[in-house]
Design a protein around this motif. Structure first.
Motif, PDB file in Angstrom:
ATOM      1  N   PRO A  10     -37.628 -12.757 -41.117  1.00 54.70           N
ATOM      2  CA  PRO A  10     -37.987 -12.114 -39.835  1.00 54.70           C
ATOM      3  C   PRO A  10     -38.219 -10.630 -40.200  1.00 54.70           C
ATOM      4  O   PRO A  10     -37.466 -10.170 -41.266  1.00 54.70           O
ATOM      5  N   ARG A  11     -39.227 -10.184 -39.828  1.00 55.93           N
ATOM      6  CA  ARG A  11     -39.591  -8.688 -40.000  1.00 55.93           C
ATOM      7  C   ARG A  11     -39.237  -7.993 -39.002  1.00 55.93           C
ATOM      8  O   ARG A  11     -40.074  -7.801 -37.892  1.00 55.93           O
ATOM      9  N   TYR A  12     -38.359  -7.250 -38.972  1.00 49.86           N
ATOM     10  CA  TYR A  12     -37.610  -6.237 -37.943  1.00 49.86           C
ATOM     11  C   TYR A  12     -38.487  -4.759 -38.228  1.00 49.86           C
ATOM     12  O   TYR A  12     -38.378  -4.446 -39.255  1.00 49.86           O
ATOM     13  N   HIS A  13     -38.692  -4.140 -36.996  1.00 48.30           N
ATOM     14  CA  HIS A  13     -39.455  -3.087 -37.208  1.00 48.30           C
ATOM     15  C   HIS A  13     -38.374  -1.773 -36.943  1.00 48.30           C
ATOM     16  O   HIS A  13     -38.109  -1.817 -35.728  1.00 48.30           O
ATOM     17  N   TRP A  14     -37.866  -1.120 -37.726  1.00 44.70           N
ATOM     18  CA  TRP A  14     -36.735  -0.147 -37.626  1.00 44.70           C
ATOM     19  C   TRP A  14     -37.620   1.270 -37.447  1.00 44.70           C
ATOM     20  O   TRP A  14     -38.534   1.385 -38.010  1.00 44.70           O
ATOM     21  N   PRO A  15     -37.057   2.126 -36.461  1.00 42.76           N
ATOM     22  CA  PRO A  15     -37.498   3.095 -36.611  1.00 42.76           C
ATOM     23  C   PRO A  15     -36.949   4.143 -37.743  1.00 42.76           C
ATOM     24  O   PRO A  15     -36.060   4.367 -37.722  1.00 42.76           O
ATOM     25  N   GLU A  16     -38.155   4.436 -38.646  1.00 44.53           N
ATOM     26  CA  GLU A  16     -37.706   4.814 -39.830  1.00 44.53           C
ATOM     27  C   GLU A  16     -36.946   6.235 -39.755  1.00 44.53           C
ATOM     28  O   GLU A  16     -35.938   6.725 -40.472  1.00 44.53           O
ATOM     29  N   PHE A  17     -37.428   7.241 -38.951  1.00 47.51           N
ATOM     30  CA  PHE A  17     -36.650   8.601 -38.777  1.00 47.51           C
ATOM     31  C   PHE A  17     -35.459   8.659 -38.382  1.00 47.51           C
ATOM     32  O   PHE A  17     -34.374   9.081 -39.035  1.00 47.51           O
ATOM     33  N   GLN A  18     -35.336   7.990 -37.259  1.00 48.03           N
ATOM     34  CA  GLN A  18     -33.839   7.603 -36.501  1.00 48.03           C
ATOM     35  C   GLN A  18     -33.040   7.061 -37.559  1.00 48.03           C
ATOM     36  O   GLN A  18     -31.823   7.416 -37.542  1.00 48.03           O
ATOM     37  N   LEU A  19     -33.302   5.928 -38.234  1.00 47.43           N
ATOM     38  CA  LEU A  19     -32.371   5.096 -39.007  1.00 47.43           C
ATOM     39  C   LEU A  19     -32.160   6.099 -40.532  1.00 47.43           C
ATOM     40  O   LEU A  19     -30.865   6.311 -40.800  1.00 47.43           O
ATOM     41  N   ASN A  20     -32.993   6.968 -40.992  1.00 51.02           N
ATOM     42  CA  ASN A  20     -32.817   7.771 -41.785  1.00 51.02           C
ATOM     43  C   ASN A  20     -31.788   9.008 -41.563  1.00 51.02           C
ATOM     44  O   ASN A  20     -30.958   9.516 -42.295  1.00 51.02           O
ATOM     45  N   VAL A  21     -32.054   9.621 -40.336  1.00 48.53           N
ATOM     46  CA  VAL A  21     -31.392  10.846 -39.831  1.00 48.53           C
ATOM     47  C   VAL A  21     -29.657  10.028 -39.750  1.00 48.53           C
ATOM     48  O   VAL A  21     -28.696  10.742 -39.968  1.00 48.53           O
ATOM     49  N   TRP A  22     -29.701   8.897 -39.239  1.00 47.09           N
ATOM     50  CA  TRP A  22     -28.280   8.129 -38.861  1.00 47.09           C
ATOM     51  C   TRP A  22     -27.778   8.087 -40.314  1.00 47.09           C
ATOM     52  O   TRP A  22     -26.495   8.396 -40.276  1.00 47.09           O
ATOM     53  N   PHE A  70     -23.822   2.452 -48.114  1.00 47.17           N
ATOM     54  CA  PHE A  70     -24.217   1.829 -49.242  1.00 47.17           C
ATOM     55  C   PHE A  70     -24.819   0.451 -48.923  1.00 47.17           C
ATOM     56  O   PHE A  70     -25.792  -0.051 -49.696  1.00 47.17           O
ATOM     57  N   LEU A  71     -24.207  -0.233 -48.382  1.00 46.76           N
ATOM     58  CA  LEU A  71     -24.613  -1.827 -48.019  1.00 46.76           C
ATOM     59  C   LEU A  71     -25.716  -1.840 -47.230  1.00 46.76           C
ATOM     60  O   LEU A  71     -26.737  -2.453 -47.517  1.00 46.76           O
ATOM     61  N   VAL A  72     -26.083  -0.719 -46.150  1.00 41.49           N
ATOM     62  CA  VAL A  72     -27.209  -0.702 -45.468  1.00 41.49           C
ATOM     63  C   VAL A  72     -28.481  -0.303 -46.513  1.00 41.49           C
ATOM     64  O   VAL A  72     -29.472  -0.691 -46.309  1.00 41.49           O
ATOM     65  N   LEU A  73     -28.046   0.555 -47.119  1.00 42.32           N
ATOM     66  CA  LEU A  73     -29.081   1.014 -48.142  1.00 42.32           C
ATOM     67  C   LEU A  73     -29.676  -0.119 -49.090  1.00 42.32           C
ATOM     68  O   LEU A  73     -30.824  -0.391 -49.328  1.00 42.32           O
ATOM     69  N   GLY A  74     -28.790  -0.919 -49.557  1.00 46.68           N
ATOM     70  CA  GLY A  74     -28.856  -2.194 -50.244  1.00 46.68           C
ATOM     71  C   GLY A  74     -29.949  -3.328 -49.656  1.00 46.68           C
ATOM     72  O   GLY A  74     -30.726  -3.624 -50.089  1.00 46.68           O
ATOM     73  N   PHE A  80     -34.003  -6.755 -46.147  1.00 40.36           N
ATOM     74  CA  PHE A  80     -33.078  -7.674 -45.300  1.00 40.36           C
ATOM     75  C   PHE A  80     -32.103  -6.999 -44.510  1.00 40.36           C
ATOM     76  O   PHE A  80     -31.158  -7.522 -44.208  1.00 40.36           O
ATOM     77  N   LEU A  81     -32.617  -5.843 -43.995  1.00 42.90           N
ATOM     78  CA  LEU A  81     -31.742  -5.245 -42.900  1.00 42.90           C
ATOM     79  C   LEU A  81     -31.930  -5.839 -41.535  1.00 42.90           C
ATOM     80  O   LEU A  81     -32.914  -5.855 -40.841  1.00 42.90           O
ATOM     81  N   LEU A  82     -30.780  -6.635 -41.277  1.00 39.56           N
ATOM     82  CA  LEU A  82     -30.845  -7.385 -39.969  1.00 39.56           C
ATOM     83  C   LEU A  82     -29.922  -6.582 -39.200  1.00 39.56           C
ATOM     84  O   LEU A  82     -28.991  -6.148 -39.135  1.00 39.56           O
ATOM     85  N   PRO A  83     -30.679  -6.599 -37.644  1.00 45.25           N
ATOM     86  CA  PRO A  83     -29.930  -5.988 -36.448  1.00 45.25           C
ATOM     87  C   PRO A  83     -28.408  -6.432 -36.268  1.00 45.25           C
ATOM     88  O   PRO A  83     -27.493  -5.683 -36.126  1.00 45.25           O
ATOM     89  N   GLY A  84     -28.019  -7.785 -36.482  1.00 44.67           N
ATOM     90  CA  GLY A  84     -27.059  -8.436 -36.282  1.00 44.67           C
ATOM     91  C   GLY A  84     -25.882  -7.829 -37.158  1.00 44.67           C
ATOM     92  O   GLY A  84     -24.745  -7.534 -37.010  1.00 44.67           O
ATOM     93  N   ILE A  85     -26.042  -7.685 -38.497  1.00 47.53           N
ATOM     94  CA  ILE A  85     -25.403  -6.992 -39.447  1.00 47.53           C
ATOM     95  C   ILE A  85     -25.016  -5.638 -39.087  1.00 47.53           C
ATOM     96  O   ILE A  85     -23.868  -5.189 -39.187  1.00 47.53           O
ATOM     97  N   LEU A  86     -25.841  -4.913 -38.616  1.00 48.56           N
ATOM     98  CA  LEU A  86     -25.718  -3.491 -38.341  1.00 48.56           C
ATOM     99  C   LEU A  86     -24.858  -3.237 -37.033  1.00 48.56           C
ATOM    100  O   LEU A  86     -24.100  -2.601 -36.779  1.00 48.56           O
ATOM    101  N   ILE A  87     -24.982  -4.405 -36.053  1.00 48.70           N
ATOM    102  CA  ILE A  87     -24.471  -4.381 -34.686  1.00 48.70           C
ATOM    103  C   ILE A  87     -23.058  -4.480 -35.018  1.00 48.70           C
ATOM    104  O   ILE A  87     -21.976  -3.868 -34.580  1.00 48.70           O
TER     105      ILE A  87
END
Length: 178
Positions: A10-22, A70-74, A80-87
């Motif tokens: 699945p291709r999730y669309h992450w808001p890049e600016f918010q993700l980078n700031v976070w 570092f896991l998120v960056l990997g 393969f950044l899945l919302p479930g992993i981040l939640i």
């Protein structure tokens, strides 16, 4: 004849600016708290005092925070950044940071004799100047007071940012299915 199936992720669309700031803010907060509470542990050991549970707890939580970044960056690098992993990860770290925040706030601003009151009485209202040992002691005390306030501020920011990531991850997950 062999059937070849292409597996699509699945291709999730992450808001890049918010993700980078976070990522930047949480990494900065985790690294800062890791340094502060590690230093507090060194000071306690140097003074032959016991180490309060908060110090190793926050060193561990801060280390987990850095490792999670570092896991998120990997995961980002491997697409393969899945919302479930981040939640899940953000929720666990939110609870841990909130626990540290509550204990730090109790130590810093709690009942009489708290760190903030002692800093006000013995440091802020008792400035020492000149080239002597008293000034060096005052500088050390001022540094300790400022580190407590900095740690509290970054714990508050990280707690809020992990909650923000839970919400943002849920929105990314929801938008994928709508």
């Amino acid at each position: 004849m062999a059937v070849v199936r292409k597996v699509t992720r699945p291709r999730y669309h992450w808001p890049e600016f918010q993700l980078n700031v976070w990522l930047i803010v949480v990494l900065a907060g985790s690294a800062t708290c890791l340094g502060i509470f590690s230093w507090f542990m060194v000071v306690q050991t140097q003074m032959d005092l016991g180490t309060p549970w908060l110090f190793p707890f926050m060193v561990t939580v801060s280390t987990l925070g850095v490792a999670f970044i570092f896991l998120v960056l990997g995961l980002i690098a491997s697409h393969f950044l899945l919302p479930g992993i981040l939640i899940l990860g953000s929720f666990i770290l939110f609870v841990l940071w909130l626990t540290g925040l509550v204990e730090t706030s109790l130590q810093l601003y709690g009942v009489s004799g708290n760190i903030n009151d002692n800093c006000q009485i013995y440091v802020v209202e008792n400035v020492s100047t000149g080239n002597n040992i008293n000034t060096m002691a005052w500088i050390m005390q001022s540094t300790l007071c400022n580190c407590w306030k900095t740690a509290f501020a970054f714990e508050l920011v990280n707690t809020i940012f992990y909650l923000w990531m839970i919400v943002m991850s849920w929105q990314v997950h929801r938008n994928y299915y709508h």
